[in-house]
Motif scaffolding. Sequence first.
Motif, PDB file in Angstrom:
ATOM      1  N   LEU A  20     -38.806-128.010 113.623  1.00 64.47           N
ATOM      2  CA  LEU A  20     -38.289-126.691 114.084  1.00 64.47           C
ATOM      3  C   LEU A  20     -38.701-126.469 115.633  1.00 64.47           C
ATOM      4  O   LEU A  20     -37.715-126.227 116.277  1.00 64.47           O
ATOM      5  N   VAL A  21     -39.744-126.633 116.266  1.00 63.59           N
ATOM      6  CA  VAL A  21     -40.181-126.220 117.595  1.00 63.59           C
ATOM      7  C   VAL A  21     -39.427-127.224 118.555  1.00 63.59           C
ATOM      8  O   VAL A  21     -38.697-126.879 119.552  1.00 63.59           O
ATOM      9  N   HIS A  22     -39.493-128.747 118.287  1.00 61.04           N
ATOM     10  CA  HIS A  22     -39.223-129.721 119.384  1.00 61.04           C
ATOM     11  C   HIS A  22     -37.812-130.252 119.035  1.00 61.04           C
ATOM     12  O   HIS A  22     -37.464-130.780 119.927  1.00 61.04           O
ATOM     13  N   VAL A  23     -37.298-130.038 117.977  1.00 59.29           N
ATOM     14  CA  VAL A  23     -35.794-130.479 117.629  1.00 59.29           C
ATOM     15  C   VAL A  23     -34.693-129.590 117.444  1.00 59.29           C
ATOM     16  O   VAL A  23     -33.674-129.541 118.146  1.00 59.29           O
ATOM     17  N   ILE A  24     -35.115-128.796 116.549  1.00 59.42           N
ATOM     18  CA  ILE A  24     -33.767-127.639 116.058  1.00 59.42           C
ATOM     19  C   ILE A  24     -33.818-126.630 116.942  1.00 59.42           C
ATOM     20  O   ILE A  24     -32.504-126.582 117.506  1.00 59.42           O
ATOM     21  N   VAL A  25     -34.759-126.122 117.463  1.00 53.47           N
ATOM     22  CA  VAL A  25     -34.366-124.737 118.262  1.00 53.47           C
ATOM     23  C   VAL A  25     -33.843-125.427 119.674  1.00 53.47           C
ATOM     24  O   VAL A  25     -33.158-124.640 120.297  1.00 53.47           O
ATOM     25  N   PRO A  26     -34.250-126.294 120.201  1.00 48.20           N
ATOM     26  CA  PRO A  26     -33.683-126.920 121.643  1.00 48.20           C
ATOM     27  C   PRO A  26     -32.471-127.323 121.424  1.00 48.20           C
ATOM     28  O   PRO A  26     -31.387-126.933 122.367  1.00 48.20           O
ATOM     29  N   LEU A  27     -31.902-127.716 120.403  1.00 44.41           N
ATOM     30  CA  LEU A  27     -30.521-128.012 120.043  1.00 44.41           C
ATOM     31  C   LEU A  27     -29.586-127.205 119.965  1.00 44.41           C
ATOM     32  O   LEU A  27     -28.163-127.100 120.105  1.00 44.41           O
ATOM     33  N   LEU A  28     -30.274-125.857 119.203  1.00 40.08           N
ATOM     34  CA  LEU A  28     -29.436-124.817 118.790  1.00 40.08           C
ATOM     35  C   LEU A  28     -29.675-123.532 119.662  1.00 40.08           C
ATOM     36  O   LEU A  28     -29.480-122.564 119.424  1.00 40.08           O
ATOM     37  N   GLY A  30     -28.059-122.835 122.346  1.00 37.33           N
ATOM     38  CA  GLY A  30     -26.628-122.162 122.881  1.00 37.33           C
ATOM     39  C   GLY A  30     -25.897-121.303 121.575  1.00 37.33           C
ATOM     40  O   GLY A  30     -25.538-120.212 121.773  1.00 37.33           O
ATOM     41  N   PRO A  31     -25.702-121.838 120.174  1.00 38.71           N
ATOM     42  CA  PRO A  31     -25.456-121.084 119.169  1.00 38.71           C
ATOM     43  C   PRO A  31     -26.434-119.751 118.992  1.00 38.71           C
ATOM     44  O   PRO A  31     -25.954-118.514 118.729  1.00 38.71           O
ATOM     45  N   ILE A  32     -27.632-119.949 119.277  1.00 42.45           N
ATOM     46  CA  ILE A  32     -28.713-118.932 119.364  1.00 42.45           C
ATOM     47  C   ILE A  32     -28.408-117.776 120.295  1.00 42.45           C
ATOM     48  O   ILE A  32     -28.511-116.693 119.734  1.00 42.45           O
ATOM     49  N   ALA A  33     -27.966-118.219 121.465  1.00 44.60           N
ATOM     50  CA  ALA A  33     -27.846-117.196 122.712  1.00 44.60           C
ATOM     51  C   ALA A  33     -26.417-116.599 122.367  1.00 44.60           C
ATOM     52  O   ALA A  33     -26.173-115.318 122.593  1.00 44.60           O
ATOM     53  N   ALA A  36     -27.147-113.999 119.796  1.00 45.59           N
ATOM     54  CA  ALA A  36     -28.079-112.962 120.232  1.00 45.59           C
ATOM     55  C   ALA A  36     -27.263-111.953 121.232  1.00 45.59           C
ATOM     56  O   ALA A  36     -27.382-110.602 121.316  1.00 45.59           O
ATOM     57  N   ALA A  37     -26.425-112.658 122.035  1.00 49.93           N
ATOM     58  CA  ALA A  37     -25.604-111.620 123.041  1.00 49.93           C
ATOM     59  C   ALA A  37     -24.392-110.734 122.268  1.00 49.93           C
ATOM     60  O   ALA A  37     -24.274-109.825 122.455  1.00 49.93           O
ATOM     61  N   PHE A  38     -23.913-111.558 121.168  1.00 52.41           N
ATOM     62  CA  PHE A  38     -23.031-110.722 120.193  1.00 52.41           C
ATOM     63  C   PHE A  38     -23.679-109.565 119.692  1.00 52.41           C
ATOM     64  O   PHE A  38     -23.060-108.582 119.501  1.00 52.41           O
ATOM     65  N   ALA A  39     -24.730-109.820 119.217  1.00 49.86           N
ATOM     66  CA  ALA A  39     -25.518-108.579 118.481  1.00 49.86           C
ATOM     67  C   ALA A  39     -26.061-107.705 119.328  1.00 49.86           C
ATOM     68  O   ALA A  39     -25.804-106.477 119.044  1.00 49.86           O
ATOM     69  N   ARG A 100     -24.612-120.053 130.936  1.00 48.11           N
ATOM     70  CA  ARG A 100     -24.675-121.476 130.566  1.00 48.11           C
ATOM     71  C   ARG A 100     -24.768-121.753 129.258  1.00 48.11           C
ATOM     72  O   ARG A 100     -24.338-122.514 128.460  1.00 48.11           O
ATOM     73  N   GLN A 101     -25.964-120.956 128.543  1.00 43.63           N
ATOM     74  CA  GLN A 101     -26.267-121.083 127.192  1.00 43.63           C
ATOM     75  C   GLN A 101     -24.930-120.612 126.290  1.00 43.63           C
ATOM     76  O   GLN A 101     -24.641-121.205 125.457  1.00 43.63           O
ATOM     77  N   LEU A 102     -24.388-119.471 126.689  1.00 43.88           N
ATOM     78  CA  LEU A 102     -23.098-118.978 125.948  1.00 43.88           C
ATOM     79  C   LEU A 102     -22.014-120.159 125.925  1.00 43.88           C
ATOM     80  O   LEU A 102     -21.302-120.468 124.941  1.00 43.88           O
ATOM     81  N   SER A 103     -21.855-120.787 127.157  1.00 43.32           N
ATOM     82  CA  SER A 103     -20.774-121.833 127.201  1.00 43.32           C
ATOM     83  C   SER A 103     -21.055-122.892 126.297  1.00 43.32           C
ATOM     84  O   SER A 103     -20.282-123.777 125.887  1.00 43.32           O
ATOM     85  N   ARG A 104     -22.234-123.241 126.422  1.00 43.76           N
ATOM     86  CA  ARG A 104     -22.814-124.621 125.634  1.00 43.76           C
ATOM     87  C   ARG A 104     -22.692-124.432 123.888  1.00 43.76           C
ATOM     88  O   ARG A 104     -22.161-124.951 123.118  1.00 43.76           O
ATOM     89  N   GLY A 105     -22.879-123.026 123.702  1.00 44.71           N
ATOM     90  CA  GLY A 105     -23.040-122.612 122.420  1.00 44.71           C
ATOM     91  C   GLY A 105     -21.426-122.367 121.854  1.00 44.71           C
ATOM     92  O   GLY A 105     -21.145-122.792 120.640  1.00 44.71           O
TER      93      GLY A 105
END
Length: 114
Positions: A20-28, A30-33, A36-39, A100-105
């Motif tokens: 979760l910490v080293h693979v999933i969260v870094p890859l996701l 952008g979508p998490i951002a 979070a921004a839309f919320a 940057r995170q938003l465009s990646r997401g």
Amino acid sequence: MPPDYEEAARIDGANQFKLLVHVIVPLLRGPIAIVAAFAFIDYWNAFLWPLIIITDPAKAPLQLGLSMFSGERGTDWGPLMAACSVAVAFSLIIVILMQRQLSRGMNIGGFGGR
């Protein structure tokens, strides 16, 4: 997220927490951002729910306070536009800081990670 990343981490001996910490969260990130921004923008611009719930005008949020500039004597346009600028500024700052995170997401979500 492609399942190959999860498989590779499992083969390397990663437990559920490391996965979760080293693979999933870094890859996701952008979508998490994006979520979070839309919320944040959705809750920041909430009008109807505070209008129903809040009875004390001193506790009204900014968006509900914007409606108080219009009254029986007309609309006070100068202060209303200044308050609107403040209301928009916070959402704009969030989008600029997370650009940057938003465009990646958006790229990951729109094109399937290709």
